[in-house]
Design a protein around this motif. Structure first.
Motif, PDB file in Angstrom:
ATOM      1  N   GLU A  42       0.855  -1.180   0.000  1.00  0.00           N
ATOM      2  CA  GLU A  42       0.000   0.000   0.000  1.00  0.00           C
ATOM      3  C   GLU A  42       0.889   1.227   0.000  1.00  0.00           C
ATOM      4  O   GLU A  42       2.015   1.184   0.494  1.00  0.00           O
ATOM      5  CB  GLU A  42      -0.883   0.044   1.246  1.00  0.00           C
ATOM      6  N   TRP A  43       0.366   2.307  -0.558  1.00  0.00           N
ATOM      7  CA  TRP A  43       1.103   3.560  -0.601  1.00  0.00           C
ATOM      8  C   TRP A  43       0.442   4.589   0.310  1.00  0.00           C
ATOM      9  O   TRP A  43      -0.774   4.622   0.450  1.00  0.00           O
ATOM     10  CB  TRP A  43       1.125   4.100  -2.032  1.00  0.00           C
ATOM     11  N   GLY A  47       1.260  10.652   4.912  1.00  0.00           N
ATOM     12  CA  GLY A  47       0.622   9.920   6.003  1.00  0.00           C
ATOM     13  C   GLY A  47      -0.763   9.372   5.709  1.00  0.00           C
ATOM     14  O   GLY A  47      -1.317   8.641   6.518  1.00  0.00           O
ATOM     15  N   GLU A  48      -1.347   9.708   4.578  1.00  0.00           N
ATOM     16  CA  GLU A  48      -2.692   9.223   4.238  1.00  0.00           C
ATOM     17  C   GLU A  48      -2.608   8.158   3.160  1.00  0.00           C
ATOM     18  O   GLU A  48      -1.820   8.279   2.221  1.00  0.00           O
ATOM     19  CB  GLU A  48      -3.561  10.379   3.710  1.00  0.00           C
ATOM     20  N   ARG A  49      -3.456   7.141   3.292  1.00  0.00           N
ATOM     21  CA  ARG A  49      -3.400   6.062   2.326  1.00  0.00           C
ATOM     22  C   ARG A  49      -3.805   6.560   0.940  1.00  0.00           C
ATOM     23  O   ARG A  49      -4.746   7.330   0.801  1.00  0.00           O
ATOM     24  CB  ARG A  49      -4.340   4.929   2.749  1.00  0.00           C
ATOM     25  N   TYR A  87       5.772  10.425  -0.389  1.00  0.00           N
ATOM     26  CA  TYR A  87       5.174   9.095  -0.488  1.00  0.00           C
ATOM     27  C   TYR A  87       6.061   8.053   0.191  1.00  0.00           C
ATOM     28  O   TYR A  87       7.287   8.150   0.159  1.00  0.00           O
ATOM     29  CB  TYR A  87       5.038   8.686  -1.963  1.00  0.00           C
ATOM     30  N   VAL A  88       5.416   7.056   0.778  1.00  0.00           N
ATOM     31  CA  VAL A  88       6.130   5.846   1.203  1.00  0.00           C
ATOM     32  C   VAL A  88       5.289   4.652   0.792  1.00  0.00           C
ATOM     33  O   VAL A  88       4.061   4.743   0.677  1.00  0.00           O
ATOM     34  CB  VAL A  88       6.385   5.760   2.731  1.00  0.00           C
ATOM     35  N   CYS A  89       5.951   3.534   0.543  1.00  0.00           N
ATOM     36  CA  CYS A  89       5.190   2.312   0.336  1.00  0.00           C
ATOM     37  C   CYS A  89       5.394   1.412   1.543  1.00  0.00           C
ATOM     38  O   CYS A  89       6.461   1.405   2.170  1.00  0.00           O
ATOM     39  CB  CYS A  89       5.549   1.621  -0.978  1.00  0.00           C
ATOM     40  N   VAL A  90       4.333   0.702   1.898  1.00  0.00           N
ATOM     41  CA  VAL A  90       4.344  -0.197   3.045  1.00  0.00           C
ATOM     42  C   VAL A  90       3.949  -1.579   2.543  1.00  0.00           C
ATOM     43  O   VAL A  90       2.929  -1.737   1.874  1.00  0.00           O
ATOM     44  CB  VAL A  90       3.350   0.276   4.133  1.00  0.00           C
ATOM     45  N   ALA A  98       6.999  -3.706   6.369  1.00  0.00           N
ATOM     46  CA  ALA A  98       8.222  -2.965   6.069  1.00  0.00           C
ATOM     47  C   ALA A  98       7.813  -1.680   5.384  1.00  0.00           C
ATOM     48  O   ALA A  98       6.900  -1.663   4.566  1.00  0.00           O
ATOM     49  CB  ALA A  98       9.130  -3.785   5.157  1.00  0.00           C
ATOM     50  N   THR A  99       8.495  -0.610   5.727  1.00  0.00           N
ATOM     51  CA  THR A  99       8.195   0.698   5.149  1.00  0.00           C
ATOM     52  C   THR A  99       9.391   1.184   4.357  1.00  0.00           C
ATOM     53  O   THR A  99      10.530   1.086   4.821  1.00  0.00           O
ATOM     54  CB  THR A  99       7.866   1.712   6.264  1.00  0.00           C
ATOM     55  N   SER A 100       9.118   1.695   3.172  1.00  0.00           N
ATOM     56  CA  SER A 100      10.206   2.186   2.319  1.00  0.00           C
ATOM     57  C   SER A 100      10.710   3.533   2.815  1.00  0.00           C
ATOM     58  O   SER A 100      10.115   4.162   3.698  1.00  0.00           O
ATOM     59  CB  SER A 100       9.700   2.350   0.886  1.00  0.00           C
TER      60      SER A 100
END
Length: 110
Positions: A42-43, A47-49, A87-90, A98-100
């Motif tokens: 998920e991205w 902080g928001e999906r 952005y981060v991907c989880v 794991a978080t990018s």
């Protein structure tokens, strides 16, 4: 008989990097995760999906099979830059997540 393959927690093997995009252009934020069972990616933006075409078929954002986030075209209007942000991907499976690293998407000026 084959040795039983052990389940493993997700790990990010390809992190997204900062991108600078012109409005109306496509963009891709890379993310690749490994784990067993294969993790769900998920991205999150600021902080928001992030909703993709999986939730909304009309979305201009597509979650690619490997986990990358693809933008058909970067939205940018008088009312703001809805795609701009950090952005981060989880990646998650039942063993953990794991978080990018953070990647910023910036829309180039007019």
């Amino acid at each position: 008989s084959h040795p039983q393959l052990e389940d493993t927690a997700p790990r990010i093997v390809e992190h997204p990097t900062d991108v600078l995009v012109s409005k109306g252009e496509p963009a891709t934020l890379s993310c690749k995760a490994e784990g067993r069972p294969a993790p769900v990616v998920e991205w999150y933006k600021d902080g928001e999906r992030v909703e993709t075409d999986r939730e909304d078929p009309r979305s201009h954002r597509t979650l690619l099979p490997g986990g990358s986030l693809f933008f058909l075209r970067i939205l940018h209007g008088r009312r703001g830059k809805p795609d701009e942000g950090v952005y981060v991907c989880v990646a998650r499976n039942y063993l953990g997540e794991a978080t990018s690293r953070n990647a910023s998407l910036e829309v180039a000026g007019e």
